[in-house]
Design an enzyme around this catalytic site. Structure first.
Site, mmCIF file in Angstrom:
data_model
loop_
_atom_site.group_PDB
_atom_site.id
_atom_site.type_symbol
_atom_site.label_atom_id
_atom_site.label_comp_id
_atom_site.label_asym_id
_atom_site.label_seq_id
_atom_site.Cartn_x
_atom_site.Cartn_y
_atom_site.Cartn_z
ATOM 1 N N ARG A 59 0.936 -1.139 0.045
ATOM 2 C CA ARG A 59 -0.075 -0.087 -0.029
ATOM 3 C C ARG A 59 0.828 1.195 -0.180
ATOM 4 O O ARG A 59 1.646 1.547 0.843
ATOM 5 C CB ARG A 59 -0.988 0.064 1.195
ATOM 6 C CG ARG A 59 -1.754 1.394 1.503
ATOM 7 C CD ARG A 59 -2.760 1.278 2.418
ATOM 8 N NE ARG A 59 -3.848 0.538 1.862
ATOM 9 C CZ ARG A 59 -5.118 0.813 2.461
ATOM 10 N NH1 ARG A 59 -5.334 1.331 3.390
ATOM 11 N NH2 ARG A 59 -6.347 0.005 1.823
ATOM 12 N N HIS A 69 -7.430 0.737 -6.422
ATOM 13 C CA HIS A 69 -7.626 -0.227 -5.223
ATOM 14 C C HIS A 69 -8.031 -1.421 -5.689
ATOM 15 O O HIS A 69 -9.243 -1.632 -5.321
ATOM 16 C CB HIS A 69 -8.360 0.484 -4.341
ATOM 17 C CG HIS A 69 -8.529 -0.099 -2.883
ATOM 18 N ND1 HIS A 69 -7.521 -1.255 -2.715
ATOM 19 C CD2 HIS A 69 -9.165 0.369 -1.794
ATOM 20 C CE1 HIS A 69 -7.707 -1.448 -1.200
ATOM 21 N NE2 HIS A 69 -8.519 -0.402 -0.815
ATOM 22 N N GLN A 122 -10.143 -4.080 -3.487
ATOM 23 C CA GLN A 122 -11.532 -3.402 -3.044
ATOM 24 C C GLN A 122 -12.618 -3.830 -4.065
ATOM 25 O O GLN A 122 -13.476 -4.514 -3.739
ATOM 26 C CB GLN A 122 -11.539 -2.095 -2.969
ATOM 27 C CG GLN A 122 -12.498 -1.405 -2.330
ATOM 28 C CD GLN A 122 -12.933 -1.908 -0.925
ATOM 29 O OE1 GLN A 122 -12.048 -1.807 -0.076
ATOM 30 N NE2 GLN A 122 -13.979 -2.653 -0.616
ATOM 31 N N ASP A 155 -17.292 7.186 -1.589
ATOM 32 C CA ASP A 155 -15.949 6.807 -0.965
ATOM 33 C C ASP A 155 -15.576 8.319 -0.244
ATOM 34 O O ASP A 155 -16.468 9.202 -0.816
ATOM 35 C CB ASP A 155 -14.844 6.588 -1.827
ATOM 36 C CG ASP A 155 -13.607 6.076 -0.948
ATOM 37 O OD1 ASP A 155 -13.616 5.970 0.032
ATOM 38 O OD2 ASP A 155 -12.630 5.918 -1.616
ATOM 39 N N CYS A 190 -16.203 1.405 0.186
ATOM 40 C CA CYS A 190 -15.423 0.591 0.638
ATOM 41 C C CYS A 190 -14.704 0.474 2.137
ATOM 42 O O CYS A 190 -14.049 -0.150 2.647
ATOM 43 C CB CYS A 190 -13.917 0.904 -0.130
ATOM 44 S SG CYS A 190 -13.310 2.458 -0.092
ATOM 45 N N ARG A 249 -13.420 -8.853 1.482
ATOM 46 C CA ARG A 249 -11.997 -8.661 1.394
ATOM 47 C C ARG A 249 -11.113 -9.882 1.699
ATOM 48 O O ARG A 249 -10.301 -10.417 1.153
ATOM 49 C CB ARG A 249 -11.541 -7.439 1.991
ATOM 50 C CG ARG A 249 -12.019 -6.099 1.801
ATOM 51 C CD ARG A 249 -11.616 -5.750 0.470
ATOM 52 N NE ARG A 249 -10.153 -5.540 0.315
ATOM 53 C CZ ARG A 249 -9.382 -4.605 0.822
ATOM 54 N NH1 ARG A 249 -10.060 -3.572 1.367
ATOM 55 N NH2 ARG A 249 -8.060 -4.471 0.729
HETATM 56 N N1 NVA Z 1 -10.085 6.448 -1.463
HETATM 57 C C1 NVA Z 1 -9.570 5.798 -0.078
HETATM 58 C C2 NVA Z 1 -9.738 4.595 0.110
HETATM 59 C C3 NVA Z 1 -9.363 4.154 1.397
HETATM 60 C C4 NVA Z 1 -9.595 2.529 1.629
HETATM 61 C C5 NVA Z 1 -8.056 6.537 0.089
HETATM 62 O O1 NVA Z 1 -7.451 6.476 -0.690
HETATM 63 O O2 NVA Z 1 -7.719 6.873 1.316
HETATM 64 N N1 CP Z 2 -11.113 -0.304 2.503
HETATM 65 C C1 CP Z 2 -9.988 -0.560 2.624
HETATM 66 O O1 CP Z 2 -8.955 -0.674 1.959
HETATM 67 O O2 CP Z 2 -9.805 -0.261 4.233
HETATM 68 P P1 CP Z 2 -8.345 -0.239 4.862
HETATM 69 O O3 CP Z 2 -7.834 1.544 4.546
HETATM 70 O O4 CP Z 2 -8.897 -0.081 6.419
HETATM 71 O O5 CP Z 2 -7.603 -1.137 4.461
#
Ligand code: NVA
Ligand code: CP
Length: 304
Positions: A104, A131, A134, A220, A260, A288
């Site tokens: 990540r 992502h 997801q 989101d 998500c 997930r």
């Molecule tokens: N769009 C959000 C998703 C978090 C799971 C982010 O990138 O922070």
């Molecule tokens: N939806 C998702 O990826 O959640 P986290 O940021 O908690 O991993």
């Protein structure tokens, strides 16, 4: 077998997704009936986090353990990754000591460079652009509730972020439609979403129009990780892009709501919707785990 990575949704084709969904159903049923399934015994997953996470970390770590393997958590704060070691060097070293890597991070380019220097499969656990894990879970969740997503319409309301880009890619791979409504200035960048045409993609200035007749309404956070400096401005710009009960009423009668997570009730979604009967957010989160177990099995063992 050539190394297969999952860096973007379209790294797998329709046939591969069908396989992964079928394996997910079986792996989930084994888990639910407390049946041991350890195909990845002695395999090690390394998880690298440059951003916060609850679901992604938990689902990968628990998933690897449930498949008989083990996992190691690294973050930038207490590894050399935060002290300027080149991504290429880190990839060489980490992939000599493990069987699978999940990352990540910020720019997609970082994960691409890592994968180019890795001896083992690399999975995107979220970048600024995508992502894919997801959407893998979301589509499996849709199928569980409503059957095939082919030909259906997904309404994306809000920011054209990593999750939105991934829905757009998925629509091309799995042949469904996405209606996108964002505030002015936050529109989809077609090259980021890897759009090759607009067969599966339609833009709506009016969010209610985007939701009209949709089979699935999803949104989101207005401010993704890494964009916190824009938060105040975004709160103003996105104020009219909340998924609320009025919006769900114009969607199809049996429409689902997805997010998500983590969510901000009262911002991108009303409490009434996310906690209401059309919401499947907890199934999405649980899936997930099951979908990623099937994904890890596929990347390491192929079609078993
Ligand atoms: N769009 C959000 C998703 C978090 C799971 C982010 O990138 O922070
Ligand atoms: N939806 C998702 O990826 O959640 P986290 O940021 O908690 O991993």
């Amino acid at each position: 077998m050539a190394i297969k990575h999952f860096l973007q949704f379209n790294d797998l084709n329709r046939d591969e997704f069908e396989h992964v969904f079928e394996r997910t159903r079986w792996i989930k049923s084994q888990f639910k009936s407390y049946q041991r399934y350890w195909p990845l015994q002695d395999r090690t997953l390394v998880m690298i986090f440059e951003k916060a996470s609850t679901r992604t970390r938990l689902s990968f770590e628990a998933g690897m353990q449930q498949l008989g393997g083990s996992s190691i958590y690294l973050n930038t704060r207490d590894s050399q990754l935060g002290r300027g070691e080149p991504v290429e060097d880190a990839a060489q070293v980490i992939s000599r000591m493990s069987d699978l890597v999940m990352i990540r991070t910020y720019e997609q380019e970082i994960i691409e460079r890592f994968a180019a220097n890795s001896r083992v499969p690399v999975i995107n656990g979220l970048t600024n652009e995508y992502h894919p894990c997801q959407i893998l879970a979301d589509i499996f969740t849709y199928i569980e509730h409503r059957g095939s997503i082919k030909g259906k319409t997904v309404a994306w309301i809000g920011d054209s972020n990593n999750v939105c880009n991934t829905w757009l890619q998925a629509a091309e791979v799995l042949d469904f439609n996405v209606h996108v409504s964002t505030p002015p200035g936050y529109e989809v960048e077609p090259e980021r979403a890897n759009l090759y045409g607009n067969d599966h993609f339609e833009v709506f200035a009016d969010s209610m129009e985007a939701a009209k007749g949709a089979d699935l309404v999803t949104t989101d956070v207005w401010t993704s990780m890494g964009f916190e400096a824009e938060n105040e401005e975004r709160m103003r710009d996105f104020a009219d892009w909340q998924v609320d009960a009025d919006m769900m009423r114009v969607a199809a009668k049996d429409a689902l709501f997805m997010h998500c997570l983590p969510a901000h009730r009262g911002e991108e979604v009303s409490a009434e919707v996310i906690d209401g009967v059309q919401s499947v957010v907890w199934d999405e989160a649980e899936n997930r785990l099951h979908t990623q177990k099937a994904l890890m099995e596929y990347l390491l063992l192929g079609k078993v």
